[in-house]
Structures are given as structure tokens and as C-alpha cells.
Scaffold this motif. Structure first.
Motif, PDB file in Angstrom:
ATOM      1  N   GLU A 413       0.806  -1.224   0.000  1.00 32.72           N
ATOM      2  CA  GLU A 413       0.000   0.000   0.000  1.00 32.72           C
ATOM      3  C   GLU A 413       0.840   1.276   0.000  1.00 32.72           C
ATOM      4  OE1 GLU A 413      -0.558  -2.436   2.353  1.00 32.72           O
ATOM      5  OE2 GLU A 413      -2.312  -3.346   1.403  1.00 32.72           O
ATOM      6  N   TRP A 605      -3.308   1.792   9.818  1.00 32.84           N
ATOM      7  CA  TRP A 605      -4.383   2.708  10.185  1.00 32.84           C
ATOM      8  C   TRP A 605      -4.420   2.855  11.698  1.00 32.84           C
ATOM      9  CZ3 TRP A 605      -7.560   0.105  13.429  1.00 32.84           C
ATOM     10  CH2 TRP A 605      -7.840  -1.240  13.185  1.00 32.84           C
ATOM     11  N   ARG A 643     -10.259  -5.427   8.441  1.00 30.77           N
ATOM     12  CA  ARG A 643      -8.819  -5.220   8.345  1.00 30.77           C
ATOM     13  C   ARG A 643      -8.455  -3.796   7.957  1.00 30.77           C
ATOM     14  NH1 ARG A 643      -4.941  -5.029   4.778  1.00 30.77           N
ATOM     15  NH2 ARG A 643      -2.833  -5.480   5.548  1.00 30.77           N
ATOM     16  N   ASN A 644      -9.382  -3.041   7.374  1.00 33.65           N
ATOM     17  CA  ASN A 644      -9.129  -1.653   6.991  1.00 33.65           C
ATOM     18  C   ASN A 644      -9.519  -0.658   8.083  1.00 33.65           C
ATOM     19  OD1 ASN A 644      -8.195  -2.312   4.360  1.00 33.65           O
ATOM     20  ND2 ASN A 644     -10.333  -2.675   3.744  1.00 33.65           N
TER      21      ASN A 644
END
Length: 912
Positions: A413, A605, A643-644
């Protein structure tokens, strides 16, 4: 006749009194033209003005903590030797010397030969009586070990005094109300000549303007002649480093600094006065207001040196650059060079475009460098208005489209493009007006900062530090250090003493720039020095600080350190990334922020929660599609996060009442038909399904007390047991919440103990007296094993730890770890200094290799203990929480240990 004799006698007496009074008063008449500045030769580099030498010596000898450490340097050791000799010498008990020790002293430093600055000591003599006392002392009352010779120079007597015992030579002269002392006769002669000239520092308007700014309450005042200091440094430094000394030439004409020596800090502040034409440093920031810098958020924590310009008016910055070039006579050659470097733009267009992308600050920085490549870890950072605009302008300057030549990929990412600086040579040339030899070969963008370096690896390193928040701004030592400065400035220069020697040549004759091993150890005890410059009414105001930090801890040897916003709150959880089956880390800090961190340390995050997490973090397959989510609770809510970091379906679910324990997750039949148990402060227990709906079939009655430990589930002999406790009793229920076992001789379970399967029909735990309790599930009978037999707080677990036959009892107190057999026989006891947190984590490296992890809260150390009671090699390590161990990567052959660390960092240690 008699009257006449009396009258004559009275007149004679009066005349005698008048003559005596004249002679006496003449002796005590103060000198009026004895300013020490008159005797200082104008080739001076530095001047120290000490109003009370005796007080300063007392501060140095008794009130500063760094005195003994500084004695590693010869110049300071010699000073201490001299002061000790003065204090211990018998002849200095004379009143004349006690007087001198309390009188203002001026010390000037003058270049002599190529490599030395020689001091000249000047006292202002009060009157002729004091002059005679000094003269008499020198000639008649001096130490018997002295030999004294005198000679005349320009009609002034110079005394040469040699100590036969130690071989010291000093030269003294008494002239026009001044006592002047030096180890060099040439300096004394130069001072005598200076007294005969018309011009002196006393009549230097620039110097006097600065002289009026001195603080009267400081320990000493320092005056710096920047031109003469530059001339001295340029001769003694190696060619590679001497260019940096040109900074002194660019600063100004004179500087005045008030110095205070405190227990752990040397604080310095004052003003710098530019010459009539204005010096480079002053002119480049002329008229520009100080502003707030953000550069420490981007510089790596191992930065050894940085030099930052902070500008709030870019148009004025460009105008000042042009003025400086015109004043120095370099504008034509400068423009010609720009023209050669850019065939498609005029010099003015080139400068205008380059300055148009600049926002507020630009900086030259060096990180500590262990590489043989001297260009490694060298950076030029430029804050830009936007990345896209900057790339467009750079392409126009280069007269071609600039495309990446490489990409630094931290993970799938996160990718940073790396560019080659072909066609952008003019950028280095322009920024060379502000810094010496800035790097320019490659560049990237970090946030809106354009970052140049001379190697791709250097760019990779600064990106990695930024992504992991391993920056100066997140260093507690830098934070403490920066508190000594104003929050606004035009220029800031920072040096970390413990790292600076790694980036400078070892060819300087100045010991502080070329320290030996002992001196390096001393320098490492000083955190660093900072110089802050700000515009102030045609003067440069400067604020400086040197911070002594003898207990500065060394950096732990970690694979990486990832910066959080606050201190870690709980044990890090190793979770599975269902996309690649690699491990990631979930952790919460004390500001209730939950982080998902990749196995390379990058924060993927972060999510603000309402309260601390009470439970373990479970991973469930909510949609039954082999994708995993994270389930946990706070006291108010039940969370399910993908997961995000996004909530799943209707989550979070608000509890009906405040939860008093962490949730327990059960999958009775391994069919992902999950049941979630939680206890609340209304003394009721609740069961939820995975959608957050309360299960109606649970009929458990209210408990007598508050349930604080997680609810547990056992299946024994095809029967289900739901087990939990409050502070009064224990409960063993079936799936519907009905009583399954009535406990005989019930007991109060220890608050840090869970239940474990003891055999095929019994469970074991410990009570609040430190003894084991075994409950027979077939009849409710309770057996007791005496262990600690104490009300002392403890933690309990039950497992096959020592690799012997059968499970064993592990009992942990705040200062000892004890292992017992299942029948209560002690196997070993391990004492640990400190205060152990009452949690012991077991790590199964193999079926026969089990280790115990404990955390010393008092000393902030973590221990890994072998199953025989010995501490595992290389432990204890620095840590501030419980820790997790596992393989972060499937390709790894070494375990990773994840733990909370200093300065809000999460540490990743590698262990064998």
C-alpha cells in the motif's frame, strides 16, 4: 613672642596635614581612564567578561554536575588545575589577591602562531594605592619559587615571572590603570602598543552598541569577533571541514552572549551585530519575521546535525538573496552560472520558479553515518506548496518530463517514487548560498517536503524513519531539549554531541572536534547544543543551550521501532493478514487509539476508541468467506472491525449496561456460529450472537458480586460448562445459564487467576490465600493444595512447562516466579528484582521448549525465562508492557518480540 610661635606651629601642622592628605588622597584617587577594552588588541577573536571571578570559580567547582566529565578535555582540566592552585597557594591568602578574585576580569583570546588562541587577562586597577600594592607584591612578596626579570617595552615595564617548580612562565605589566597578564610576551607587547593607539574597542561604535546589550545578572559575557574567529578556524581545520567554518564569517561583525551555568544546562542568549554592509546571514533573512518550524517531524531520530531556515516571506527571501549577491559583487557570475545550467530559462525566471515552490522552510541535515560512503545520510529538505506543482516546476526547469527511476516500497500500500536530479543542477547552486555543499543527486517527496540526497539508500532511510515515526519530534530527549528555545525563529542549528563525531573528519587539531575514546564518552553525556537566530531591530537575537544528560539511555537494538501517539496500553496482539497469511500487530495506546501495524513497522491505520479495550482481540470470519475481522470490547461497546479499520455491519454495539470484564468468544461446534459472553455492572451476564443480538435462551441469574475475569467454557465428557466468578463465589453453569455444579466449601477465587482443566473431571485455580483449589465437577467437592499460603497478590497458570510428565502450577508474585508440580511440590523459585506485573505469558517454541515472559514495571524491563528458571540469553531487554512473540513473516527463521518501548515507540526485537 609665644603667641607667634604657637601660630607658626599651627601653620606647620596644617601644612603637614594638607601635604599628607594630598599624598594620601592622591594614592586613593580612582583611575578614570582605565577601561579594559582599551588594552585589548583589535585582532581579538573572543572576549570573556567576568564580573565576579570568585563566584564563577565557585559555580564551576561546586554547582555544576558536568565539572568532572569536562576534565577529560585538557583545556578545562588546565583551568581547574589553575583555580585549585590559586585556592591552595599560601601567598594568595594576601588581601591583594583576595581583592583581585572578586574584581571584574576581562579575558581576550588572540591568535598566536597557526594553531593556538592565547589568552590575555586584564584587571582594571582602582587607584595608585592598589597599583603600588601589586608592584610591591611582584617585586618583594612573591612566592619564593618565582624568579622575576623585568624589561622595558615602549617605556613600560614588563615582568617575566617563572615558577621554578612547575616551569610556568607568565608576563605581567601595569600600565595606565590596567593589570595585564599573559603567557605570551608578544601578546603583552601588542597590548602595550594598543594603549598607545587612538582607536580601540572602546571607540568602536559597532562593538559599543552590542556592549550595551549585556546582561548584568549572568555568570559571564562572551564577545565573538566572527571574522577573526573564522581566520583562526580556517587555518586549523582540515580542508574538508574548513569550509563549514565560513559560517562564522557569514554571521556578522560582533556577537555578545550572556552565559549562565546551571546544574544541567548552559544557557546562552544575546545579540549579533552585522557590519555596516551587513553580513551574509543577517542580509539573507533581513526583515523576515520568525516563524514556527515543523522540520523535526521529518528528520530521523538519529540526526546528528541540522541547519534550518524558517521563512514566512518567500518574495523577501529572494529579494534578499539578490541584494546579497549584488553587495558581494557576485551577481554577474551567479547569473552566468545559472544561465549555463539552464538553457531554456533566464536566471531571473529560474530563480522565480524555484522560489515559487518554496513554502516556509528549508534545511540541511546529517544523520549519524557508519557507512564508508561519506555522502550517506546527508539531506536537503525543502518545504513546498504542493507536490504536483513542484514536479511541474522541476520539469520545466529541467526542460523535460521528470519520471521516477525507482520506487521505495514499504509494503503493497505504500510506495515512494525516487527521481534522478538530471537537469536540476541549478538547485544545488542556489541552495549553496545558504548551505555548504548541499546534496542534490536524487530526490523524493515526504508529505509536501522535497527531499534531496546523494544516494538512493539515504532516501530509503529517511522515508522509513518517517513512516515509523522514528523522528526527532518523537524523541523525548529532543522534546526536553527544544523546550529551552522560543517556538519561533528564523534560523536554527542543532548538534547532537553523541553523534556528531561520526560525520566530521578526524583531522582537526581541536580536541572537541577530534575526541579520543574518553572524550567521546563525555560528549555522549551532553545531549547537544542548539543555536536559534531571530531578527530583532537590525540585530540578530540568538538563544543557545547546551544540555547535560548523563543518564541518556542507549538505543535498544531493534529490527524497527514504530512511533505511536502515546504509551502502549496493553499487550500487543499478533493477528493474521488474511490476504497473505503474514502477521500484523494490533495495539492500543493510552489515548485509546487502536493501531494496525504491518510487519515492517508501518502504521496501516489508527482508530480512536471510546475507552480502553478490556478483552483479548479475537479474529472471526464474520461472512464465512475466509476474511477475518477483529472482535473486542470496551466497557461501553462491543466492536467488530475489518482489516481496513472500518466497522462491520451494525457495529459497534452499545451494551445495555457497563461491561465489567473482557468478552469471551466461544464456537461450541467449530462451525463459526459464535457466542459472545460479557458481564455487566448490573450483575447480569449477557450472551450475544455475531450480529450483536442478545441470545434469548440464556437464563442465568444475577451474580452476587461483580464479575471481572472473562467467562470460560469447557467441554468435559460431552458436557458443557460455563464457568466464572465474582468476589464472593464461583459459578458453574450449562449453556442455558442453569446451575450445573453446586460447589461444596466454595471459596473466593484469586482475582488474577483463571480456571484450567486439571484432569478429565476436575478444574483447578487458586484462591485469595495463594493456595490451589481443585473442583471435582462430578460432585462439587473442593480439594486444597497449599502453595504460597499467603494473601500476597499473585498470578496463576497451569500448563506443562518444565517438559516433565504432566501439567504444573506456575505462581507469580511481584518479585518471584514459582513452579510447582500438580501435587504441590516446588520445582524451582526465581527471584526477580523490581516489581513484576501480575501476568506470566507462556511461549511454546516447540513441544519441549516453553518459556515464560514477565514484565518488570518498576525497572521497565522484560524477561524471558527458561523452563528451568534461568533467564534466557540476552535478557532482560528494555520494555514497557507485556509482550508477544511469533514469526511476523512466513519467510523468517527468527522470532520477533513485540513490546511497548520508550518515547511512545513499539519495539520489534529479533530473538533466536
Amino acid at each position: 613672642m609665644r603667641k607667634k610661635i604657637i601660630t607658626i606651629s599651627i601653620c606647620v601642622i596644617l601644612a603637614g596635614v594638607l601635604i599628607y592628605s594630598y599624598l594620601f588622597l592622591n594614592n586613593y584617587k580612582n583611575y578614570t581612564n582605565n577601561n579594559a577594552l582599551k588594552g585589548i588588541p583589535t585582532d581579538v577573536s573572543l572576549i570573556l567578561k567576568i564580573d565576579n571571578p570568585d563566584n564563577l570559580i565557585e559555580i564551576i567547582n561546586e554547582k555544576i554536575e558536568y565539572r568532572e566529565d569536562l576534565c577529560a578535555f585538557e583545556w578545562f582540566r588546565n583551568f581547574c588545575d589553575i583555580t585549585n592552585k590559586i585556592d591552595s597557594s599560601a601567598f594568595l591568602n594576601k588581601s591583594i589577591f583576595n581583592t583581585l578574585k572578586r574584581k571584574p576580569l576581562t579575558i581576550s583570546f588572540h591568535k598566536e602562531g597557526k594553531n593556538s588562541l592565547t589568552p590575555l587577562f586584564i584587571y582594571e586597577i582602582v587607584n595608585k594605592a592598589q597599583y603600588k600594592d601589586l608592584n610591591t607584591f611582584i617585586l618583594n612578596d612573591a612566592n619564593q619559587n618565582w624568579t622575576i626579570n623585568k624589561r622595558k617595552y615602549n617605556s613600560t615595564i614588563i615582568y617575566k615571572i617563572k615558577d621554578q617548580k612547575d616551569g610556568y612562565e607568565i608576563f605581567i605589566t601595569l600600565d595606565t590603570g590596567l593589570l595585564m597578564i599573559s603567557s605570551s610576551s608578544l601578546i603583552i607587547e601588542k597590548s602595550i602598543r594598543q594603549l598607545d593607539t587612538e582607536f580601540s574597542l572602546e571607540k568602536d561604535n559597532n562593538f559599543n552598541k552590542l556592549y550595551k546589550t549585556i546582561g548584568n545578572s549572568c555568570d559571564l559575557n562572551l564577545f565573538i569577533n566572527f571574522k577573526n574567529t573564522y581566520d583562526f578556524l580556517s587555518n586549523i581545520l582540515s580542508k574538508e571541514f574548513s569550509n563549514t567554518s565560513s559560517f562564522f564569517k557569514s554571521v556578522g561583525n560582533w556577537g555578545e552572549l550572556d552565559i549562565n551555568l546551571n546544574k544541567e544546562i548552559v544557557s546562552i542568549n544575546g545579540f549579533i551585530y552585522p557590519s555596516k554592509e551587513k553580513e551574509k546571514l543577517n542580509l539573507l533573512i533581513d526583515g523576515i519575521d520568525p516563524s514556527i518550524s515543523r522540520i523535526s517531524k521529518f528528520l530521523p531520530s538519529n540526526t546528528a546535525f541540522y541547519y534550518n531556515y524558517n521563512i514566512d516571506d518567500i518574495d523577501l527571501l529572494l529579494s534578499n538573496l539578490n541584494k546579497y549577491l549584488e553587495q558581494s559583487g557576485n551577481i554577474t557570475s551567479f547569473n552566468n552560472t545559472i544561465q549555463e545550467l539552464s538553457s531554456n530559462l533566464t536566471p531571473e525566471d529560474y530563480k522565480n520558479k524555484l522560489f515559487s515552490i518554496l513554502e516556509d522552510e528549508f534545511c540541511l541535515a546529517y544523520t549519524s553515518n557508519t557507512s564508508s560512503n561519506k555522502e550517506e545520510g546527508k539531506y536537503l529538505l525543502i518545504e513546498t506548496s504542493s507536490k504536483s506543482k513542484t514536479l511541474s516546476v522541476l520539469s520545466e526547469i529541467a526542460n523535460k518530463t521528470i519520471n521516477p527511476i525507482n520506487n521505495y516500497k514499504l509494503d503493497n500500500e505504500t510506495s515512494y517514487p525516487i527521481y534522478k536530479s538530471d537537469g536540476l543542477e541549478g538547485i544545488k547552486y542556489i541552495y549553496s548560498q545558504y548551505f555548504q555543499n548541499p546534496p542534490s543527486e536524487f530526490f523524493t517527496f515526504i508529505d509536501n517536503y522535497l527531499v534531496f540526497a546523494n544516494t538512493i539508500n539515504s532516501l530509503n532511510s529517511i522515508i522509513y524513519s518517517f513512516e515509523l515515526k522514528k523522528t526527532l519530534n518523537n524523541s523525548k530527549y529532543y522534546q526536553q531539549f527544544s523546550e529551552n528555545f522560543s517556538y519561533k525563529e528564523n534560523i536554527f542549528i542543532y548538534i547532537d554531541f553523541s553523534k556528531i563525531s561520526s560525520i566530521i573528519p578526524n583531522e582537526s587539531s581541536i580536541s572537541i572536534l577530534n575526541p579520543n575514546k574518553e572524550q567521546k564518552e563525555v560528549l555522549s553525556k551532553f545531549y547537544g547544543i542548539g543555536f536559534q537566530f531571530s531578527n530583532a531591530n537590525n540585530l540578530l537575537y540568538t538563544n543557545s543551550c547546551i544540555k547535560y544528560l548523563p543518564v541518556r539511555e542507549k538505543e535498544p537494538r531493534t529490527v524497527w521501532q514504530s512511533g505511536l501517539d502515546s504509551t502502549i496500553f496493553s499487550k500487543p496482539s499478533l493477528v493474521i493478514n488474511h490476504n497473505n497469511n503474514e502477521k500484523e500487530i494490533l495495539v492500543q495506546d493510552k489515548s485509546n487509539i487502536l493501531y494496525l501495524i504491518a510487519n515492517n513497522g508501518k502504521i496501516l491505520w489508527q482508530k480512536k476508541l471510546d475507552n480502553p479495550i478490556l478483552s483479548e482481540i479475537y479474529q472471526i470470519d464474520y461472512y464465512r468467506n475466509n476474511k477475518l475481522q477483529y472482535l473486542f470490547n470496551t466497557k461501553d461497546k462491543l466492536y467488530l472491525v475489518d482489516r481496513n479499520g472500518n466497522p462491520v455491519e451494525k457495529y459497534p454495539i452499545n451494551f445495555r449496561h457497563e461491561a465489567t470484564n473482557g468478552i469471551a468468544l466461544f464456537d461450541y461446534d467449530n462451525n463459526r456460529n459464535y457466542r459472545i459472553f460479557v458481564a455487566c455492572n448490573n450483575k447480569e451476564t449477557y450472551v450475544y450472537d455475531k450480529t450483536g443480538k442478545v441470545i434469548k435462551g440464556w437464563k442465568a441469574k444475577a451474580t452476587e458480586g461483580i464479575v471481572s475475569n472473562p467467562i470460560q467454557f469447557f467441554r468435559i465428557n460431552n458436557k458443557d460448562y460455563i464457568i466464572f466468578s465474582d468476589a464472593k463465589r464461583n459459578y458453574i453453569l450449562n449453556r442455558r445459564g442453569e446451575n450445573r455444579v453446586s460447589i461444596k466449601n466454595d471459596f473466593v477465587r484469586n482475582k488474577n487467576s483463571l480456571f484450567y482443566l486439571y484432569d478429565n473431571s476436575s478444574i483447578i485455580t487458586t484462591d485469595d490465600t495463594g493456595n490451589a483449589k481443585i473442583i471435582d465437577l462430578s460432585n462439587g467437592n473442593v480439594a486444597t493444595l497449599k502453595l504460597n499460603n499467603s494473601k500476597e497478590d499473585h498470578y496463576f497458570t497451569f500448563d506443562n512447562i518444565s517438559n516433565k510428565k504432566g501439567e504444573e502450577i506456575l505462581l507469580l508474585t511481584h518479585n518471584s516466579l514459582n513452579l510447582y508440580s500438580s501435587n504441590g511440590e516446588k520445582i524451582f523459585s526465581k527471584d526477580i528484582e523490581g516489581s513484576i506485573a501480575l501476568n506470566a505469558d507462556l511461549y511454546h517454541f516447540s513441544s519441549s521448549n516453553i518459556k515464560i515472559g514477565v514484565y518488570d514495571e518498576k525497572n521497565q524491563k522484560i524477561y524471558l525465562i527458561n523452563n528451568n528458571g534461568n533467564v534466557y540469553k540476552n535478557f532482560p531487554l528494555k520494555g514497557k508492557s507485556r509482550f508477544s512473540i511469533g514469526f511476523l513473516s512466513s519467510s523468517s527463521n527468527q522470532f520477533n518480540l513485540i513490546v511497548g518501548g520508550d518515547n511512545n515507540y513499539l519495539y520489534n526485537y529479533q530473538i533466536e
